[in-house]
Design a protein around this motif. Structure first.
Motif, PDB file in Angstrom:
ATOM      1  N   VAL A   1      25.763 -67.051   0.448  1.00 40.50           N
ATOM      2  CA  VAL A   1      24.851 -65.792  -0.729  1.00 40.50           C
ATOM      3  C   VAL A   1      25.104 -64.337   0.320  1.00 40.50           C
ATOM      4  O   VAL A   1      24.859 -64.238   1.332  1.00 40.50           O
TER       5      VAL A   1
ATOM      6  N   GLY B   1      12.538 -77.890  13.141  1.00 40.55           N
ATOM      7  CA  GLY B   1      12.097 -78.811  11.985  1.00 40.55           C
ATOM      8  C   GLY B   1      13.560 -80.189  11.918  1.00 40.55           C
ATOM      9  O   GLY B   1      13.481 -80.373  10.778  1.00 40.55           O
TER      10      GLY B   1
ATOM     11  N   ASP C   1      26.873 -73.905   0.964  1.00 39.26           N
ATOM     12  CA  ASP C   1      26.671 -73.402   2.353  1.00 39.26           C
ATOM     13  C   ASP C   1      27.559 -72.847   2.693  1.00 39.26           C
ATOM     14  O   ASP C   1      28.752 -72.842   2.651  1.00 39.26           O
TER      15      ASP C   1
ATOM     16  N   VAL D   1      15.919 -85.213  18.697  1.00 34.02           N
ATOM     17  CA  VAL D   1      13.913 -85.586  18.853  1.00 34.02           C
ATOM     18  C   VAL D   1      13.308 -85.991  18.181  1.00 34.02           C
ATOM     19  O   VAL D   1      13.094 -84.130  17.313  1.00 34.02           O
TER      20      VAL D   1
ATOM     21  N   LYS E   1      13.153 -82.814  13.557  1.00 33.34           N
ATOM     22  CA  LYS E   1      12.234 -84.010  12.906  1.00 33.34           C
ATOM     23  C   LYS E   1      11.688 -83.663  11.912  1.00 33.34           C
ATOM     24  O   LYS E   1      11.145 -84.725  10.908  1.00 33.34           O
TER      25      LYS E   1
ATOM     26  N   ALA F   1      21.890 -74.940  12.466  1.00 33.06           N
ATOM     27  CA  ALA F   1      21.149 -75.703  13.275  1.00 33.06           C
ATOM     28  C   ALA F   1      20.794 -77.250  13.396  1.00 33.06           C
ATOM     29  O   ALA F   1      20.552 -78.176  14.803  1.00 33.06           O
ATOM     30  N   SER F   2      20.541 -77.674  12.178  1.00 34.16           N
ATOM     31  CA  SER F   2      20.629 -79.702  11.851  1.00 34.16           C
ATOM     32  C   SER F   2      21.732 -79.906  12.662  1.00 34.16           C
ATOM     33  O   SER F   2      22.080 -81.103  13.213  1.00 34.16           O
TER      34      SER F   2
ATOM     35  N   ASP G   1      11.225 -73.045   8.725  1.00 39.17           N
ATOM     36  CA  ASP G   1      10.875 -74.300   9.882  1.00 39.17           C
ATOM     37  C   ASP G   1      10.068 -73.623  10.638  1.00 39.17           C
ATOM     38  O   ASP G   1       9.717 -74.898  12.169  1.00 39.17           O
TER      39      ASP G   1
HETATM   40  C1  LIG Z   1      20.086 -75.904  20.068  1.00 42.60           C
HETATM   41  C2  LIG Z   1      18.652 -76.501  19.157  1.00 42.60           C
HETATM   42  C3  LIG Z   1      18.259 -77.757  19.518  1.00 42.60           C
HETATM   43  C4  LIG Z   1      17.248 -78.602  18.766  1.00 42.60           C
HETATM   44  N1  LIG Z   1      17.054 -79.729  19.233  1.00 42.60           N
HETATM   45  C5  LIG Z   1      15.902 -80.349  17.360  1.00 42.60           C
HETATM   46  C6  LIG Z   1      15.272 -81.313  17.885  1.00 42.60           C
HETATM   47  O1  LIG Z   1      15.477 -82.199  19.257  1.00 42.60           O
HETATM   48  N2  LIG Z   1      14.410 -82.351  17.090  1.00 42.60           N
HETATM   49  C7  LIG Z   1      13.528 -80.906  15.976  1.00 42.60           C
HETATM   50  O2  LIG Z   1      13.016 -82.034  15.459  1.00 42.60           O
HETATM   51  N3  LIG Z   1      14.379 -79.836  16.039  1.00 42.60           N
HETATM   52  C8  LIG Z   1      15.126 -79.086  16.953  1.00 42.60           C
HETATM   53  N4  LIG Z   1      15.808 -77.759  16.646  1.00 42.60           N
HETATM   54  C9  LIG Z   1      15.711 -77.194  15.695  1.00 42.60           C
HETATM   55  C10 LIG Z   1      16.046 -78.057  14.673  1.00 42.60           C
HETATM   56  O3  LIG Z   1      17.482 -77.640  14.163  1.00 42.60           O
HETATM   57  C11 LIG Z   1      15.787 -76.849  13.047  1.00 42.60           C
HETATM   58  O4  LIG Z   1      14.771 -76.571  13.465  1.00 42.60           O
HETATM   59  C12 LIG Z   1      16.416 -77.635  11.767  1.00 42.60           C
HETATM   60  O5  LIG Z   1      17.770 -77.779  12.090  1.00 42.60           O
HETATM   61  C13 LIG Z   1      17.081 -76.609  10.602  1.00 42.60           C
HETATM   62  O6  LIG Z   1      17.182 -76.411   9.497  1.00 42.60           O
HETATM   63  P1  LIG Z   1      17.730 -75.808   7.950  1.00 42.60           P
HETATM   64  O7  LIG Z   1      17.818 -76.902   7.137  1.00 42.60           O
HETATM   65  O8  LIG Z   1      16.423 -75.252   8.000  1.00 42.60           O
HETATM   66  O9  LIG Z   1      18.505 -74.604   8.915  1.00 42.60           O
HETATM   67  P2  LIG Z   1      19.674 -75.177   9.660  1.00 42.60           P
HETATM   68  O10 LIG Z   1      20.818 -76.855  10.041  1.00 42.60           O
HETATM   69  O11 LIG Z   1      20.295 -73.866  10.226  1.00 42.60           O
HETATM   70  O12 LIG Z   1      21.020 -74.734   8.174  1.00 42.60           O
HETATM   71  C14 LIG Z   1      20.743 -73.652   7.403  1.00 42.60           C
HETATM   72  C15 LIG Z   1      22.256 -73.607   6.199  1.00 42.60           C
HETATM   73  O13 LIG Z   1      22.363 -72.670   5.854  1.00 42.60           O
HETATM   74  C16 LIG Z   1      23.093 -72.104   5.768  1.00 42.60           C
HETATM   75  N5  LIG Z   1      23.470 -70.793   5.786  1.00 42.60           N
HETATM   76  C17 LIG Z   1      22.917 -68.976   6.565  1.00 42.60           C
HETATM   77  N6  LIG Z   1      23.015 -68.059   5.629  1.00 42.60           N
HETATM   78  C18 LIG Z   1      24.031 -68.616   4.690  1.00 42.60           C
HETATM   79  C19 LIG Z   1      24.298 -67.914   3.705  1.00 42.60           C
HETATM   80  N7  LIG Z   1      24.200 -66.407   3.905  1.00 42.60           N
HETATM   81  N8  LIG Z   1      24.791 -68.060   2.033  1.00 42.60           N
HETATM   82  C20 LIG Z   1      25.059 -69.798   2.511  1.00 42.60           C
HETATM   83  N9  LIG Z   1      24.504 -70.486   3.317  1.00 42.60           N
HETATM   84  C21 LIG Z   1      24.126 -70.151   4.797  1.00 42.60           C
HETATM   85  C22 LIG Z   1      24.196 -72.502   7.450  1.00 42.60           C
HETATM   86  O14 LIG Z   1      25.781 -72.079   7.343  1.00 42.60           O
HETATM   87  C23 LIG Z   1      23.569 -73.840   7.662  1.00 42.60           C
HETATM   88  O15 LIG Z   1      24.278 -74.764   7.244  1.00 42.60           O
HETATM   89  C24 LIG Z   1      16.754 -77.587  17.986  1.00 42.60           C
HETATM   90  C25 LIG Z   1      17.721 -76.663  17.715  1.00 42.60           C
HETATM   91  C26 LIG Z   1      18.670 -75.595  17.613  1.00 42.60           C
HETATM   92  C27 LIG Z   1      19.024 -74.901  17.686  1.00 42.60           C
END
Ligand SMILES: Cc1cc2nc3c(=O)[nH]c(=O)nc-3n(C[C@H](O)[C@H](O)[C@H](O)COP(=O)(O)OP(=O)(O)OC[C@H]3O[C@@H](n4cnc5c(N)ncnc54)[C@H](O)[C@@H]3O)c2cc1C
Length: 447
Positions: free
Chosen positions: A183, A401, A44, A59, A403, A52-53, A397
């Protein structure tokens, strides 16, 4: 820990999908005698939960109009329920409270929940809905409501606590999680086009298989993988060429800094997460002016980790070329994508519209804490879970995502060669084939 020169499975992103995939894959490799967590590296550019997570409201619900989404959510709720402590999961339930234009959609969700054995109650009609809501909250006063869907499972989880719980589980299986590794590109095989190595700010890592769980940064990875920026999408038999693959919406969330105990049910319990949509006019709780006479929606819950009543409203579309949207700095650090005064007025007034206890509480909104954040969405606003370039599994997602903690478990199965029927409706090819998910009457792009 130093950067390994090669690894079997390279997972990009320590958010819910990267970590869940790594954890479940480690378990599966061991069970099948195919390896262990030591074959898996999560990198990461920030750290666990930097995306976002780590800022999600948290929720967890089943309420989706799309059958494939509902089945996937039911699977994910099972994963949340498998270890509530480690995942910091609060199974308080979830309620979708809706106006007439959504009643039929919600009734069909209820029927299908019964069909898949997901426990819920459906209240039909204005009078019955008010009576049901008042039996839970004697100060209930929302207008224009004609149905209530009360899901008895689901609820919410604490964002960072759950990510650390998931990371700890993965590490206990032998997975390495490396922070501060960005990356910046890929090396491709000369014959196959498959990825042979990650190019990072700390050096190269050769790998057999890549998992991209990059949340709102997915557009950047799509570009690095040289995948098409615009695609054909078939809608009702008509092919629309050149549809942008990615677009951004900005999520608007915040916290009312009152004692979370203010929001309990009549019998003194912590309530389900409430999601209210209505087309009743919304008047400002500050000065009585009309905020909107169009359909609006909010969600909220008492949450000690946010220190108050936390929730949000409909997101807004970011009207910019996705390649020019400033994803970094992300979340509360962003100078562009945090909530402003309009959100505070709307959301606090909407809370007061729903329950008398929130009238006059707008001054307690936590203005000093920046909130909100970007989400990256596909052409039909639903996820893409698919393999690209032979060995790159992309988990995109479409911002549904946090949830979906169970998606990583299914992706892990696919990585060891077992196709998942639950993931099948989310393949990239659905856009060209016109196999899109049905759309609902909700004002939110994710229902
Ligand atoms: C304000 C907000 C509220 C939300 N509330 C909800 C909710 O209540 N319920 C729900 O189901 N969903 C919710 N969502 C959506 C949910 O948070 C996301 O869909 C989900 O967390 C995405 O997970 P992920 O693992 O794909 O990405 P992320 O959690 O975004 O993780 C991606 C990771 O990739 C890393 N990264 C990025 N680029 C690079 C790179 N070049 N090299 C290495 N690492 C990198 C980042 O640092 C990050 O840690 C919400 C989103 C937001 C923005």
């Amino acid at each position: 820990m130093s950067l390994p020169s090669s690894v079997k499975y390279a997972v990009i992103g320590a958010g819910v999908h990267g970590l869940s995939t790594a954890y479940h894959l480690a378990q599966l490799l061991k069970q099948r005698g195919l390896g262990s967590g030591e074959d898996i590296l999560v990198v990461d550019k920030g750290t666990v939960g930097s995306g976002a997570s780590g800022i999600a409201c948290g929720v967890i619900r089943n309420n989706y109009f799309q059958p494939a989404m509902r089945e996937l959510m039911a699977h994910s709720v099972e994963v949340w329920e498998s270890d509530p402590k480690a995942y910091s999961y609060h199974p308080v339930g979830y309620m979708q409270i809706s106006p007439e234009c959504m009643r039929e959609d919600i009734a069909s969700i209820y029927q299908q929940q019964q069909a898949i054995g997901y426990e819920s109650v459906f209240i039909d009609g204005a009078e019955a809905s008010t009576k049901y809501m008042k039996s839970l909250f004697d100060d209930w006063q929302a207008q224009g409501i004609t149905s209530v869907l009360h899901e008895k499972r689901g609820g919410y989880a604490n964002n960072m606590a759950s990510m650390h719980g998931l990371a700890a589980k993965a590490e206990a299986e032998g997975v390495s999680v490396l922070s501060g590794v960005e990356v910046q590109g890929f090396e491709f095989g000369s014959n196959s086009g498959a990825v042979t190595a990650l190019v990072t700010n700390r050096g190269k890592i050769a790998c057999d298989t890549v998992v991209v769980g990059a949340g709102p940064w997915v557009n950047k990875f799509w570009t690095m993988l040289e995948l098409p920026k615009a695609i054909p999408v078939k809608v009702n038999g008509v092919v629309h060429d050149g549809v942008p693959m990615w677009k951004f919406w900005c999520l608007e969330e915040g916290t009312l800094g009152v004692d979370p105990n203010l929001h309990k049910t009549n019998d003194g319990r912590f309530p389900p997460v409430l999601h209210v949509d209505t087309d009743a006019p919304l008047l400002s709780d500050r000065d009585g002016k009309l905020i909107t006479d169009k359909i609006w929606g909010i969600y909220y819950k008492p949450d000690f980790s946010f220190g108050g009543i936390q929730g949000g409203a409909s997101p807004y579309k970011v009207d910019q070329d996705p390649d020019h949207v400033a994803v970094d700095p992300y979340g509360p650090e962003s100078p562009d994508f945090v909530v402003g005064d309009d959100f505070v007025d709307m959301w606090c007034s909407a809370l007061a519209h729903c329950q008398k206890r929130f009238e006059g509480k707008m001054p307690f909104y936590k203005k000093e804490e920046k909130s909100g954040g970007l989400g990256c969405f596909t052409p039909d606003n639903f996820p893409v879970f698919d393999m690209f370039r032979e060995n790159v599994y992309v988990i995109a997602d479409s911002n549904h995502g946090y949830k979906m903690i169970g998606v990583g478990k299914l992706v892990a199965q696919e990585l060891v060669g077992e196709k998942s029927a639950l993931l099948e409706p989310f393949r990239f090819a659905r856009f060209a084939k016109g196999e899109l998910h049905p759309t609902s009457h909700s004002p939110f792009p994710w229902s």
